[in-house]
Motif scaffolding. Structure first.
Motif, mmCIF file in Angstrom:
data_model
loop_
_atom_site.group_PDB
_atom_site.id
_atom_site.type_symbol
_atom_site.label_atom_id
_atom_site.label_comp_id
_atom_site.label_asym_id
_atom_site.label_seq_id
_atom_site.Cartn_x
_atom_site.Cartn_y
_atom_site.Cartn_z
ATOM 1 N N GLY A 76 -13.950 -34.649 17.289
ATOM 2 C CA GLY A 76 -13.133 -35.358 18.271
ATOM 3 C C GLY A 76 -13.112 -36.854 18.038
ATOM 4 O O GLY A 76 -12.077 -37.502 18.209
ATOM 5 N N VAL A 77 -14.258 -37.415 17.641
ATOM 6 C CA VAL A 77 -14.313 -38.850 17.340
ATOM 7 C C VAL A 77 -13.396 -39.176 16.157
ATOM 8 O O VAL A 77 -12.584 -40.108 16.221
ATOM 9 C CB VAL A 77 -15.765 -39.279 17.027
ATOM 10 C CG1 VAL A 77 -15.786 -40.707 16.478
ATOM 11 C CG2 VAL A 77 -16.632 -39.189 18.279
ATOM 12 N N PHE A 78 -13.528 -38.396 15.076
ATOM 13 C CA PHE A 78 -12.675 -38.629 13.906
ATOM 14 C C PHE A 78 -11.206 -38.400 14.255
ATOM 15 O O PHE A 78 -10.328 -39.153 13.816
ATOM 16 C CB PHE A 78 -13.096 -37.714 12.754
ATOM 17 C CG PHE A 78 -14.310 -38.185 12.020
ATOM 18 C CD1 PHE A 78 -14.269 -39.343 11.256
ATOM 19 C CD2 PHE A 78 -15.499 -37.485 12.084
ATOM 20 C CE1 PHE A 78 -15.386 -39.781 10.566
ATOM 21 C CE2 PHE A 78 -16.622 -37.916 11.408
ATOM 22 C CZ PHE A 78 -16.572 -39.071 10.648
ATOM 23 N N PHE A 79 -10.929 -37.370 15.043
ATOM 24 C CA PHE A 79 -9.545 -37.076 15.426
ATOM 25 C C PHE A 79 -8.960 -38.247 16.213
ATOM 26 O O PHE A 79 -7.828 -38.674 15.950
ATOM 27 C CB PHE A 79 -9.497 -35.794 16.266
ATOM 28 C CG PHE A 79 -8.122 -35.414 16.724
ATOM 29 C CD1 PHE A 79 -7.323 -34.595 15.942
ATOM 30 C CD2 PHE A 79 -7.615 -35.866 17.933
ATOM 31 C CE1 PHE A 79 -6.045 -34.244 16.357
ATOM 32 C CE2 PHE A 79 -6.341 -35.524 18.356
ATOM 33 C CZ PHE A 79 -5.559 -34.702 17.564
ATOM 34 N N SER A 80 -9.715 -38.775 17.174
ATOM 35 C CA SER A 80 -9.222 -39.884 17.998
ATOM 36 C C SER A 80 -8.982 -41.130 17.156
ATOM 37 O O SER A 80 -7.968 -41.820 17.314
ATOM 38 C CB SER A 80 -10.228 -40.190 19.113
ATOM 39 O OG SER A 80 -10.424 -39.065 19.952
ATOM 40 N N VAL A 81 -9.936 -41.423 16.255
ATOM 41 C CA VAL A 81 -9.793 -42.603 15.396
ATOM 42 C C VAL A 81 -8.588 -42.451 14.472
ATOM 43 O O VAL A 81 -7.758 -43.358 14.334
ATOM 44 C CB VAL A 81 -11.077 -42.827 14.576
ATOM 45 C CG1 VAL A 81 -10.855 -43.923 13.527
ATOM 46 C CG2 VAL A 81 -12.230 -43.206 15.494
ATOM 47 N N TYR A 126 -5.998 -40.477 14.859
ATOM 48 C CA TYR A 126 -4.759 -40.461 15.645
ATOM 49 C C TYR A 126 -4.328 -41.888 15.965
ATOM 50 O O TYR A 126 -3.133 -42.227 15.897
ATOM 51 C CB TYR A 126 -4.953 -39.660 16.929
ATOM 52 C CG TYR A 126 -3.678 -39.397 17.694
ATOM 53 C CD1 TYR A 126 -2.967 -38.216 17.504
ATOM 54 C CD2 TYR A 126 -3.181 -40.328 18.608
ATOM 55 C CE1 TYR A 126 -1.794 -37.972 18.204
ATOM 56 C CE2 TYR A 126 -2.008 -40.095 19.302
ATOM 57 C CZ TYR A 126 -1.321 -38.910 19.098
ATOM 58 O OH TYR A 126 -0.151 -38.675 19.793
ATOM 59 N N ASN A 127 -5.296 -42.745 16.297
ATOM 60 C CA ASN A 127 -4.968 -44.140 16.588
ATOM 61 C C ASN A 127 -4.523 -44.877 15.332
ATOM 62 O O ASN A 127 -3.634 -45.730 15.401
ATOM 63 C CB ASN A 127 -6.167 -44.835 17.229
ATOM 64 C CG ASN A 127 -6.232 -44.623 18.728
ATOM 65 O OD1 ASN A 127 -5.583 -45.314 19.499
ATOM 66 N ND2 ASN A 127 -7.002 -43.636 19.148
ATOM 67 N N PHE A 128 -5.148 -44.566 14.181
ATOM 68 C CA PHE A 128 -4.678 -45.148 12.927
ATOM 69 C C PHE A 128 -3.225 -44.769 12.671
ATOM 70 O O PHE A 128 -2.410 -45.596 12.254
ATOM 71 C CB PHE A 128 -5.551 -44.686 11.763
ATOM 72 C CG PHE A 128 -6.693 -45.610 11.454
ATOM 73 C CD1 PHE A 128 -6.461 -46.945 11.159
ATOM 74 C CD2 PHE A 128 -7.993 -45.151 11.462
ATOM 75 C CE1 PHE A 128 -7.511 -47.804 10.879
ATOM 76 C CE2 PHE A 128 -9.053 -45.997 11.186
ATOM 77 C CZ PHE A 128 -8.812 -47.328 10.897
ATOM 78 N N GLN A 129 -2.911 -43.493 12.911
ATOM 79 C CA GLN A 129 -1.531 -43.037 12.724
ATOM 80 C C GLN A 129 -0.590 -43.765 13.677
ATOM 81 O O GLN A 129 0.535 -44.122 13.304
ATOM 82 C CB GLN A 129 -1.439 -41.517 12.961
ATOM 83 C CG GLN A 129 -2.140 -40.672 11.920
ATOM 84 C CD GLN A 129 -1.345 -40.590 10.634
ATOM 85 O OE1 GLN A 129 -0.331 -41.245 10.479
ATOM 86 N NE2 GLN A 129 -1.815 -39.770 9.704
ATOM 87 N N LEU A 158 -3.236 -41.002 2.672
ATOM 88 C CA LEU A 158 -4.683 -41.089 2.531
ATOM 89 C C LEU A 158 -5.395 -40.675 3.815
ATOM 90 O O LEU A 158 -6.393 -39.938 3.787
ATOM 91 C CB LEU A 158 -5.080 -42.519 2.148
ATOM 92 C CG LEU A 158 -6.579 -42.810 2.026
ATOM 93 C CD1 LEU A 158 -7.189 -41.967 0.917
ATOM 94 C CD2 LEU A 158 -6.828 -44.289 1.780
ATOM 95 N N ILE A 159 -4.872 -41.131 4.951
ATOM 96 C CA ILE A 159 -5.467 -40.768 6.235
ATOM 97 C C ILE A 159 -5.353 -39.266 6.467
ATOM 98 O O ILE A 159 -6.285 -38.615 6.962
ATOM 99 C CB ILE A 159 -4.787 -41.547 7.377
ATOM 100 C CG1 ILE A 159 -5.218 -43.015 7.323
ATOM 101 C CG2 ILE A 159 -5.128 -40.954 8.729
ATOM 102 C CD1 ILE A 159 -4.578 -43.883 8.362
ATOM 103 N N GLY A 160 -4.217 -38.669 6.098
ATOM 104 C CA GLY A 160 -4.046 -37.226 6.240
ATOM 105 C C GLY A 160 -5.056 -36.444 5.416
ATOM 106 O O GLY A 160 -5.673 -35.488 5.904
ATOM 107 N N TYR A 161 -5.260 -36.852 4.159
ATOM 108 C CA TYR A 161 -6.240 -36.182 3.296
ATOM 109 C C TYR A 161 -7.657 -36.342 3.845
ATOM 110 O O TYR A 161 -8.455 -35.391 3.833
ATOM 111 C CB TYR A 161 -6.171 -36.754 1.875
ATOM 112 C CG TYR A 161 -4.906 -36.407 1.129
ATOM 113 C CD1 TYR A 161 -4.189 -35.238 1.420
ATOM 114 C CD2 TYR A 161 -4.405 -37.239 0.128
ATOM 115 C CE1 TYR A 161 -3.028 -34.926 0.748
ATOM 116 C CE2 TYR A 161 -3.240 -36.926 -0.559
ATOM 117 C CZ TYR A 161 -2.559 -35.773 -0.249
ATOM 118 O OH TYR A 161 -1.402 -35.457 -0.925
ATOM 119 N N ALA A 162 -7.977 -37.544 4.305
ATOM 120 C CA ALA A 162 -9.320 -37.786 4.832
ATOM 121 C C ALA A 162 -9.593 -36.937 6.062
ATOM 122 O O ALA A 162 -10.679 -36.353 6.207
ATOM 123 C CB ALA A 162 -9.480 -39.277 5.175
#
Length: 302
Positions: A39-44, A46-49, A171-175
């Motif tokens: 959830g932390v990675f998803f939120s971060v 998502y905000n980057f996106q 890059l964000i999608g792959y990560a």
């Protein structure tokens, strides 16, 4: 399976959770930790996106037209371009407007020059459209279309900037995919071990059930119910915690770092969690079911 047998499996599943409280808490804790990190990675991410999408909409393609093209023709082209799926918005800038915006930058406080050019417009005939994109990866496609129009004289676009946004988004999608796969694999492994321990502790009970003619599904049912409930509980806890923390973190940034908050565009909490809640529950259910099903097939020979 009859309804009475289904209810028996459900009751036994909850009894197993209570009977093996330590194992159950360990499983719930494992799933909670994994989904909290997810959830932390998803939120971060998502905000980057969100920040990237916001930045992408500031990337403009400027179109200049031939001298004989009228304002009505330009406005008609504007209407057509606005209908394209990759286009966020289109601004029309007349030559008078362009000169009014450029004049103070070019001439500064030189009043004599301003008086000499009061009735003249050096940018006459420089009517233009500035097109902002939703997706910079489609900029080349848009530029090709614009250059094919007979009314268009030149198209100015920043290929380097658009490519940078596209590569960063990829890059964000792959990560994000890599992180999700790793966390899910860890969670499945840990819950499989927990179920294995539970099966080992109840070997005699399982053997008795098999000897008196219990079916495969009847034997496995309570374990599947147990792992499913654990998956749901383990996925609900981190979502509640994350939603509370997400709101508090944004409030803290807005309060303590006002200058940073004015630059960054944070995603709305409802936009984030309308996706995160069902995804977390599905992952929790999947972890519980897959982890227990694979272990049951391996360790229960029925």
């Amino acid at each position: 399976m009859r309804f009475s047998r289904l209810m028996y499996c459900v009751r036994q599943g909850f009894k197993n959770i209570y009977r093996n409280r330590l194992f159950s808490l360990a499983s719930i804790g494992t799933i909670t930790c994994c989904l909290f990190l997810f959830g932390v990675f998803f939120s971060v991410l998502y905000n980057f996106q969100t920040i990237i999408r916001s930045a992408e909409t500031s990337v403009g393609v400027t179109v200049f037209f031939n001298d004989d093209v009228t304002e009505d023709q330009i406005l008609n082209i504007k209407s057509v371009v606005e209908l394209r799926e990759e286009v966020e918005s289109v601004d029309y800038v007349s030559d008078e407007q362009a000169w009014e915006e450029f004049k103070p930058v070019y001439l500064g406080d030189n009043e004599d020059a301003l008086e000499n050019l009061e009735d003249e417009n050096p940018l006459e005939g420089m009517n233009s459209l500035t097109i902002y994109l939703k997706d910079t990866s489609k900029q080349d496609e848009l530029v090709t279309y614009l250059e094919s129009l007979p009314e268009v004289r030149v198209v100015n676009a920043s290929d380097t900037l658009a490519e940078s946004f596209t590569n960063f988004s990829r890059l964000i999608g792959y990560a994000s995919m890599t992180i999700i796969v790793i966390l899910v694999a860890v969670a499945v492994f840990l819950i499989s071990n927990t179920v294995t321990i539970g099966i080992t502790a109840r070997k005699e009970e399982i053997a008795i059930m098999k000897y008196i003619g219990a079916t495969d599904l009847f034997v496995k049912g309570p374990f599947l119910i147990e792992s499913t409930v654990i998956g749901i509980v383990g996925s609900a806890i981190p979502v509640v915690i994350l939603r509370f923390l997400y709101v508090k973190v944004i409030e803290f940034i807005h309060t303590s770092f006002a200058s940073l908050a004015s630059i960054l565009t944070f995603a709305d909490v409802n936009d984030v969690f309308i996706l995160l809640i069902p995804i977390s529950i599905l992952i929790g259910l999947g972890i519980g079911f897959l982890g227990s099903w694979g272990t049951l097939r391996k360790h229960i020979r029925v």
